[in-house]
Each structure stands twice: as C-alpha cells, then as structure tokens.
Design an enzyme around this catalytic site. Structure first.
Site, short mmCIF file in Angstrom:
data_model
loop_
_atom_site.label_atom_id
_atom_site.label_comp_id
_atom_site.label_asym_id
_atom_site.label_seq_id
_atom_site.Cartn_x
_atom_site.Cartn_y
_atom_site.Cartn_z
N GLU A 81 0.83 -1.22 0.00
CA GLU A 81 0.00 0.00 0.00
C GLU A 81 0.86 1.26 0.00
O GLU A 81 0.71 2.15 0.86
CB GLU A 81 -0.96 -0.03 1.20
CG GLU A 81 -1.91 -1.22 1.14
CD GLU A 81 -2.98 -1.24 2.22
OE1 GLU A 81 -2.79 -0.59 3.27
OE2 GLU A 81 -4.03 -1.89 2.02
N GLU A 114 -5.69 -8.15 -1.29
CA GLU A 114 -6.31 -7.96 0.03
C GLU A 114 -7.76 -7.55 -0.16
O GLU A 114 -8.05 -6.66 -0.98
CB GLU A 114 -5.63 -6.84 0.83
CG GLU A 114 -4.45 -7.27 1.63
CD GLU A 114 -3.97 -6.17 2.58
OE1 GLU A 114 -4.80 -5.53 3.24
OE2 GLU A 114 -2.75 -5.98 2.63
C1 BGP Z 1 -4.57 -3.05 4.97
C2 BGP Z 1 -3.21 -3.51 5.43
C3 BGP Z 1 -3.19 -4.79 6.20
C4 BGP Z 1 -4.44 -5.09 7.00
C5 BGP Z 1 -5.73 -4.57 6.39
C6 BGP Z 1 -6.92 -4.56 7.31
O1 BGP Z 1 -4.57 -1.68 4.82
O2 BGP Z 1 -2.35 -3.71 4.34
O3 BGP Z 1 -1.99 -4.87 6.90
O4 BGP Z 1 -4.29 -4.95 8.32
O5 BGP Z 1 -5.61 -3.30 5.84
O6 BGP Z 1 -6.88 -3.43 8.13
P1 BGP Z 1 -7.04 -3.47 9.69
O7 BGP Z 1 -6.06 -4.49 10.16
O8 BGP Z 1 -6.72 -2.13 10.15
O9 BGP Z 1 -8.43 -3.86 9.96
#
Ligand code: BGP
Length: 478
Positions: A173, A374
């Site tokens: 990201e 993701e």
């Molecule tokens: C993305 C990241 C991840 C992951 C996901 C979910 O932005 O790349 O590392 O964590 O989001 O977000 P969160 O864990 O804050 O719910």
C-alpha cells in the site's frame, strides 16, 4: 474463473509472526505500536514500556507454528500465500553490513514448507514495517540513504530465495504515504510531537520527499529482481480507496477526480508508467511542495516499471464539496457516508459492485495483469458451545466480492488471482486488536493478549475450500 486463476490468502509478518526479538531480530517500527481499539488510537512508544501491550511481539506466533498453519492453508487448497518478510529479521538495524543468518533461514524453512504443498509464495518485501533503528537514526524514508539499505536487503533476499520465490511486491500500500497517516506507518517518519499512529505530526514536504525515495527504491528493486533472475515478476501494491461523487454537482465530481488522482492513482502511475504524472506536478506546485530529484532519478523510475498491478480493496467512500455531510471511517481514509451501502462493525462501507468498477478502471488505465491481494471483513467472531464459529457474515462478504471478480473477468479484465485478507486471524494494523478478526482459521487469543493460540476452523474454512476446489463455481454456503 479462468483456469489458471490463483486462489489463496494474505498476511503480513508483523501481524502474524511474533518472535519480535529472538534469533537476532530487533525491533521494527511495528513493534513500537501499542494496542488500540475502535475508539483509542495506537500509540507509538519510542522505548519499550512495561505494562503496555504490543500486539506484534507475539502476534499469533506464526514463527513457531508455521508448519501447522501452512498445513491448514494446504487443506483449504491454497495455490498462493501472500506473506511478507520482516526486514528487521534479515537486517536487524537496517544499516548493517551483513544479514542475520537465522532470519534468512526462517524464510527458507517457510518457503520449503509451502513448496511441499505446491503453494507459491507471493512476497511483500516491506509491509508496514522497517527496522526501528532506521526510524530513530535516519527518520525513516525521509533520508535518501535508506534507499541503499533497502536495496541491500532486496539483493540479499533475491539471491537467497532465487528459485523459491518468483513473485514479489515492493511495498505494501505504498500510496498510504500520500496521507498523513502513512507518515509513520508506511514511511517510518517520527516527528517530535507525534504520539499516535493515526494522528502524527505531519510535514507534507518531507512526507512526499520520503515517498519519492520509496518510489525510487521500488523501481531499483524491480530492475535488480529482473537482473538476478529473469523469472522474477515484481508488482506494485496500492490501497485502492474507491471514491464516488456524492452528487452529480460538478464540484463534487471534480473533487472526487482530484482525490482519486493524488491518493489512488499517483503511486501506481509512477510505478507502472515510470514517471510522475502531470497532475502530481500541479498538486505539488499548488501546495508548495518541492521534491528534490537527483539527475538520475527520472531514468531510475523509467527503468523500474512493474510487471503487474496489485491492490487492496475493502471499502468505497463518497466525496462532496459540502462539509456538513455525515462521514464514515474506512481503510486508511474515511469519507462521506453512502446512503446505498451498509457498514461493517468498524464503520467500513461494504461495496462489492465497487470492486468491479475499480477493476475495470485499473485495467483500462494500465493494461497490466491485475491481482487483488487484500479484501475481507474484520468482524467479531463467537465460539458456540459445540466449538464451531458460524461466520456467515464473512462468507457473504467474500462471496459478493468473488461474484464481482467473475463479472470483471467477463468484462475482459485480466485479473489472475485473489488473496483475501486474511486466511487466519491476526493483529489488526489500524487498531492492534486481535478481536477484529479476518481469518477462516480462528486463533484463540483476545485483545488483552490472552489465549492458548490454538487454531480452529471457522465455517468459512470449508466454504473457501469448496470455492477453490470448484474454481469459484460453488459460492453458496451450505
Ligand atoms: C490493509 C493492510 C493490512 C491489513 C488490512 C486490514 O490496509 O495492508 O496490513 O491490516 O488493511 O486493516 P485493519 O487491520 O486495520 O483492519
């Protein structure tokens, strides 16, 4: 789905491994983050404090459980496993001359274990972490010398894992660096007055300079990966925070376009086309930002264009010129609430159709193979008296998004794989909670850090196995 479609799941080292200070590893930026919650922000502590919970220190202890975990992924039929390497396991301080052999060996073992089950690793080289020493001494990516440290790290892992890994992502990201939130999280910048992860002291000039260094590092890594092994394929990874104009008021439409350009498209444009886009130059001019570029930088960017495009997609938001409208949170950025969408328990808007829209948009712009690396639902799970977890809400979320991937494929988008976030419960990046669960495998651990770490299969486990077995044909929960 197309026959060669890759199914799997995604994770990140600091959110699963634990073992934060053993076998030579030193603290990473992620290891200095306290646990937060839905309402409390995570703190960045400059020293390790007693009586503070640091979720990444143990995480789900994948470090010691990787065999059992990979066996479960294999049982689901995984073809690809997205994981990251902890930079601080390989170069504990970041600026060391020699790598840490014990760290290198750990990933050898993980890749060998995956190979046993014919699971291909998709490796993120830096996923929201860097050795904390680089943050303390160099202020993270703000210092151009960090490019060389990153490239030394890349060279080490490209040589070591040659033949074992062929698909790499340079930075998770990377466009998070276009927001203040990305200052520490993605760029390792820690200003004096920064206390909380989500509200750091922000200097846009410095932040964009740091992001420039990351973009250069990414381009250099692509070139190096190709030189070391012609089979290497390297991708970018963008958090796509899809935005819609709240109304057809041209002001809303224009604002949406501007936000989309700088926050979603800018980094991908540099990484795919190898140069800064025209609108970024204008944005910098208007905001008094001057990126210092060395003479060779333009060529470095041109020589390091990525082979494929990957992104994360969780939410969409609206944009409006009217500042009185109700807002909602989201992944990295929130926005104006969309009356047509429902939200998750953490206030993230759920928008499967937006995924098809986004896929079409990305493919028509870049014409590169695309992978969704993701996507998922963070939710609280409850164990029933017979030990099962009926996570129908998660199945519904994933099913709705897979349906849209199929439609995008039918539209002609060259999407070749899907790794939902996540396959196993892990530490939340934004809040540090364990009980914001994303997995198909449950891990017995709570927000206080208590639990046996025992793994058990949720209902979505068997569902996802069927989805993979049928190559996306059987999407209904039984
Ligand atoms: C993305 C990241 C991840 C992951 C996901 C979910 O932005 O790349 O590392 O964590 O989001 O977000 P969160 O864990 O804050 O719910």
């Amino acid at each position: 789905m197309r026959e060669d479609f890759l199914w799997g799941g995604a994770t990140a080292a600091n959110q699963i491994e634990g073992a934060w200070n053993i076998d030579g590893k030193k603290a990473s930026t992620a290891d200095m983050l306290s646990r937060g919650s839905r309402i409390t922000a995570r703190r960045i502590t400059r020293k390790i404090e007693e009586n503070t919970i640091y979720p990444s220190h143990e995480a789900i202890d994948f470090y010691h459980n990787y065999k059992e975990d990979i066996a479960l992924l294999a049982e689901m039929g995984f073809q690809v496993f997205r994981m990251s390497i902890a930079w601080s396991r390989i170069f504990p301080n970041g600026d060391d001359q020699e790598p840490n052999e014990a760290g290198l060996k750990f990933y050898d073992d993980v890749f060998d274990e995956l190979a046993k089950y014919h699971i291909e690793p998709l490796v993120t080289i830096s996923h929201y972490e860097m050795p904390f020493h680089l943050c303390e001494v160099y202020n993270g990516w703000a210092d151009r010398r960090v490019i060389d440290f990153y490239i030394r790290y890349c060279s080490t892992i490209f040589h070591r894992y040659k033949g074992k890994v062929k698909r790499w992502l340079t930075f998770n990201e990377i466009n998070t660096g276009t927001t203040p939130y990305g200052g520490y999280l993605a760029l390792g910048i820690l200003h004096e007055n920064t206390e909380y992860l989500t509200e750091p002291e922000d200097m846009p000039q410095l932040r964009y300079q740091a992001l420039h260094h990351q973009l250069l590092a990414s381009a250099k890594a692509v070139k190096l990966a190709h030189e070391i092994d012609t089979n290497n394929q390297v991708g970018c990874m963008i958090v796509y925070m899809t935005v819609y104009p709240y109304t057809c008021n041209p002001q809303d439409v224009l604002l949406t376009q501007q936000q989309d350009q700088m926050q979603n498209l800018f980094c991908g444009d540099v990484q795919v086309f190898g140069e800064y886009p025209y609108y970024a130059e204008a944005y910098f001019r208007r905001n008094g930002i001057q990126i210092h570029m060395e003479v060779e930088d333009a060529e470095v960017l041109k020589d390091g264009c990525v082979d494929f495009y990957t992104f994360s997609y969780y939410v969409s938001n609206c944009v409006s010129a009217d500042s009185s409208l109700e807002t909602t949170s989201g992944n990295i950025l929130g926005g104006i609430k969309n009356p047509y969408l429902k939200v998750s328990d953490w206030g993230w808007q759920i928008d499967p159709v937006g995924l098809r829209y986004t896929l079409n948009k990305l493919y028509s712009r870049y014409r590169k193979p695309v992978m969704l690396v993701e996507n998922g639902l963070g939710a609280e799970d409850h164990i029933e008296s017979n030990g099962t977890i009926t996570d129908d809400y998660r199945i519904a979320y994933l099913k709705a998004h897979i349906e849209q991937i199929k439609l995008a494929l039918a539209d002609g988008v060259d999407i070749f794989g899907y790794t939902p976030w996540s396959c196993i419960d892990l530490v939340s990046a934004s809040t540090g909670e364990m009980e914001k669960r994303y997995g198909m495998i449950y891990v017995d651990k709570d927000n206080e850090g208590k639990g046996s770490l025992r793994r058990c299969k949720k209902k979505s486990f068997a569902w996802y196995r069927r989805v993979i077995q049928s190559n996306g044909e059987q999407l209904n929960a039984e």
